[in-house]
Design a protein around this motif. Sequence first.
Motif, mmCIF file in Angstrom:
data_model
loop_
_atom_site.group_PDB
_atom_site.id
_atom_site.type_symbol
_atom_site.label_atom_id
_atom_site.label_comp_id
_atom_site.label_asym_id
_atom_site.label_seq_id
_atom_site.Cartn_x
_atom_site.Cartn_y
_atom_site.Cartn_z
ATOM 1 N N VAL A 81 0.846 -1.204 0.000
ATOM 2 C CA VAL A 81 0.000 0.000 0.000
ATOM 3 C C VAL A 81 0.875 1.244 0.000
ATOM 4 O O VAL A 81 2.029 1.211 0.414
ATOM 5 C CB VAL A 81 -0.966 0.023 1.209
ATOM 6 N N GLY A 82 0.303 2.344 -0.446
ATOM 7 C CA GLY A 82 1.048 3.605 -0.490
ATOM 8 C C GLY A 82 1.281 4.198 0.884
ATOM 9 O O GLY A 82 2.357 4.687 1.176
ATOM 10 N N SER A 83 0.260 4.148 1.756
ATOM 11 C CA SER A 83 0.373 4.768 3.076
ATOM 12 C C SER A 83 -0.447 3.985 4.094
ATOM 13 O O SER A 83 -1.681 3.942 3.994
ATOM 14 C CB SER A 83 -0.123 6.217 3.027
ATOM 15 N N ALA A 84 0.222 3.402 5.066
ATOM 16 C CA ALA A 84 -0.490 2.688 6.130
ATOM 17 C C ALA A 84 -1.365 3.655 6.919
ATOM 18 O O ALA A 84 -2.467 3.301 7.337
ATOM 19 C CB ALA A 84 0.504 1.973 7.044
ATOM 20 N N GLU A 121 6.233 0.675 7.566
ATOM 21 C CA GLU A 121 4.963 0.918 8.244
ATOM 22 C C GLU A 121 3.966 -0.134 7.783
ATOM 23 O O GLU A 121 3.813 -0.374 6.582
ATOM 24 C CB GLU A 121 4.494 2.322 7.861
ATOM 25 N N ARG A 122 3.256 -0.775 8.726
ATOM 26 C CA ARG A 122 2.295 -1.820 8.346
ATOM 27 C C ARG A 122 1.236 -1.972 9.411
ATOM 28 O O ARG A 122 1.452 -1.633 10.581
ATOM 29 C CB ARG A 122 3.004 -3.142 8.100
ATOM 30 N N ILE A 123 0.083 -2.476 8.977
ATOM 31 C CA ILE A 123 -1.021 -2.809 9.877
ATOM 32 C C ILE A 123 -1.624 -4.117 9.406
ATOM 33 O O ILE A 123 -1.362 -4.575 8.286
ATOM 34 C CB ILE A 123 -2.099 -1.694 9.913
ATOM 35 N N PHE A 124 -2.436 -4.724 10.260
ATOM 36 C CA PHE A 124 -3.103 -5.982 9.927
ATOM 37 C C PHE A 124 -4.607 -5.821 10.066
ATOM 38 O O PHE A 124 -5.083 -5.112 10.952
ATOM 39 C CB PHE A 124 -2.633 -7.097 10.866
ATOM 40 N N ILE A 125 -5.324 -6.494 9.190
ATOM 41 C CA ILE A 125 -6.774 -6.603 9.281
ATOM 42 C C ILE A 125 -7.142 -8.058 9.062
ATOM 43 O O ILE A 125 -6.313 -8.847 8.591
ATOM 44 C CB ILE A 125 -7.501 -5.714 8.240
ATOM 45 N N THR A 126 -8.340 -8.415 9.430
ATOM 46 C CA THR A 126 -8.864 -9.722 9.047
ATOM 47 C C THR A 126 -10.067 -9.495 8.162
ATOM 48 O O THR A 126 -10.820 -8.526 8.343
ATOM 49 C CB THR A 126 -9.273 -10.590 10.262
ATOM 50 N N ASP A 127 -10.233 -10.359 7.170
ATOM 51 C CA ASP A 127 -11.434 -10.260 6.352
ATOM 52 C C ASP A 127 -12.602 -10.791 7.181
ATOM 53 O O ASP A 127 -12.388 -11.299 8.295
ATOM 54 C CB ASP A 127 -11.255 -10.963 5.005
ATOM 55 N N PRO A 128 -13.829 -10.670 6.713
ATOM 56 C CA PRO A 128 -14.972 -11.102 7.512
ATOM 57 C C PRO A 128 -14.986 -12.599 7.829
ATOM 58 O O PRO A 128 -15.786 -13.053 8.634
ATOM 59 C CB PRO A 128 -16.177 -10.730 6.637
ATOM 60 N N PHE A 129 -14.086 -13.361 7.220
ATOM 61 C CA PHE A 129 -14.060 -14.812 7.387
ATOM 62 C C PHE A 129 -12.925 -15.285 8.273
ATOM 63 O O PHE A 129 -12.801 -16.464 8.561
ATOM 64 C CB PHE A 129 -13.988 -15.476 6.010
ATOM 65 N N GLY A 130 -12.047 -14.356 8.706
ATOM 66 C CA GLY A 130 -10.953 -14.711 9.603
ATOM 67 C C GLY A 130 -9.590 -14.809 8.953
ATOM 68 O O GLY A 130 -8.609 -15.118 9.625
ATOM 69 N N ASN A 131 -9.482 -14.554 7.637
ATOM 70 C CA ASN A 131 -8.183 -14.568 6.972
ATOM 71 C C ASN A 131 -7.418 -13.293 7.332
ATOM 72 O O ASN A 131 -7.964 -12.193 7.280
ATOM 73 C CB ASN A 131 -8.358 -14.644 5.452
ATOM 74 N N LEU A 132 -6.149 -13.429 7.696
ATOM 75 C CA LEU A 132 -5.313 -12.307 8.104
ATOM 76 C C LEU A 132 -4.675 -11.643 6.884
ATOM 77 O O LEU A 132 -4.156 -12.328 5.998
ATOM 78 C CB LEU A 132 -4.225 -12.797 9.067
ATOM 79 N N ILE A 133 -4.724 -10.306 6.842
ATOM 80 C CA ILE A 133 -4.179 -9.527 5.730
ATOM 81 C C ILE A 133 -3.249 -8.462 6.301
ATOM 82 O O ILE A 133 -3.626 -7.733 7.205
ATOM 83 C CB ILE A 133 -5.295 -8.833 4.932
ATOM 84 N N GLU A 134 -2.046 -8.382 5.768
ATOM 85 C CA GLU A 134 -1.105 -7.326 6.136
ATOM 86 C C GLU A 134 -1.165 -6.239 5.072
ATOM 87 O O GLU A 134 -1.113 -6.526 3.878
ATOM 88 C CB GLU A 134 0.312 -7.894 6.217
ATOM 89 N N LEU A 135 -1.303 -5.006 5.502
ATOM 90 C CA LEU A 135 -1.212 -3.851 4.601
ATOM 91 C C LEU A 135 0.129 -3.196 4.919
ATOM 92 O O LEU A 135 0.330 -2.675 6.017
ATOM 93 C CB LEU A 135 -2.367 -2.881 4.836
ATOM 94 N N THR A 136 1.060 -3.255 3.969
ATOM 95 C CA THR A 136 2.428 -2.833 4.240
ATOM 96 C C THR A 136 2.919 -1.836 3.221
ATOM 97 O O THR A 136 2.624 -1.956 2.040
ATOM 98 C CB THR A 136 3.369 -4.060 4.283
ATOM 99 N N GLU A 137 3.613 -0.820 3.703
ATOM 100 C CA GLU A 137 4.307 0.095 2.805
ATOM 101 C C GLU A 137 5.588 -0.609 2.375
ATOM 102 O O GLU A 137 6.383 -1.004 3.212
ATOM 103 C CB GLU A 137 4.649 1.393 3.512
ATOM 104 N N ALA A 138 5.759 -0.788 1.085
ATOM 105 C CA ALA A 138 6.908 -1.527 0.586
ATOM 106 C C ALA A 138 7.738 -0.630 -0.328
ATOM 107 O O ALA A 138 7.673 -0.738 -1.544
ATOM 108 C CB ALA A 138 6.448 -2.787 -0.152
ATOM 109 N N PRO A 139 8.505 0.291 0.278
ATOM 110 C CA PRO A 139 9.273 1.223 -0.552
ATOM 111 C C PRO A 139 10.280 0.521 -1.446
ATOM 112 O O PRO A 139 10.665 1.052 -2.483
ATOM 113 C CB PRO A 139 9.968 2.128 0.467
ATOM 114 N N GLU A 140 10.695 -0.699 -1.079
ATOM 115 C CA GLU A 140 11.674 -1.421 -1.904
ATOM 116 C C GLU A 140 11.094 -1.837 -3.250
ATOM 117 O O GLU A 140 11.815 -2.172 -4.166
ATOM 118 C CB GLU A 140 12.215 -2.655 -1.140
ATOM 119 N N ARG A 141 9.750 -1.818 -3.395
ATOM 120 C CA ARG A 141 9.117 -2.193 -4.666
ATOM 121 C C ARG A 141 8.892 -0.988 -5.556
ATOM 122 O O ARG A 141 8.375 -1.125 -6.645
ATOM 123 C CB ARG A 141 7.785 -2.887 -4.396
ATOM 124 N N ARG A 142 9.239 0.186 -5.108
ATOM 125 C CA ARG A 142 8.975 1.383 -5.911
ATOM 126 C C ARG A 142 10.191 1.790 -6.702
ATOM 127 O O ARG A 142 11.270 1.565 -6.454
ATOM 128 C CB ARG A 142 8.514 2.516 -4.996
#
Length: 127
Positions: free
Chosen positions: A78-81, A106-127
């Motif tokens: 993601v662009g900005s956590a 910078e990163r945060i975690f969410i779970t989808d409505p079914f319990g799957n864990l998702i990381e939203l991470t700023e990945a400057p190394e991919r830019r």
Amino acid sequence: MDCCTPPLVNGFHHVAVLAPNLDYALEFYGVILGLSPLPLPDGLKGSVLWLDLGCGNQLHVMKGEPTPDGRAHFALDVGSAQEWRTYLTKHEVEFYEPDVQIAGKERIFITDPFGNLIELTEAPERR
């Protein structure tokens, strides 16, 4: 290629998660996270969603019950956590700060409505 060298891996293609309700999964991943559905072969319709993550990467949501253990997850670049924190709060989606901080990432975690864990991470190394 010799007997001890594995063939080339070209890169990441997709990750698959489970959800008991594909319509609800499409609402979460399509509306809340903004991922576009991809066309499915006829034999797969009704049993899986394919969603575009960009750059040829895909998320596959298969019909079934997830059994998360708290560690298995996939990460979205993601662009900005901080912008995601604000957006998720506005949409009443809980997020979690990681137990372990990674310097410069910078990163945060969410779970989808079914319990799957998702990381939203700023990945400057991919830019």
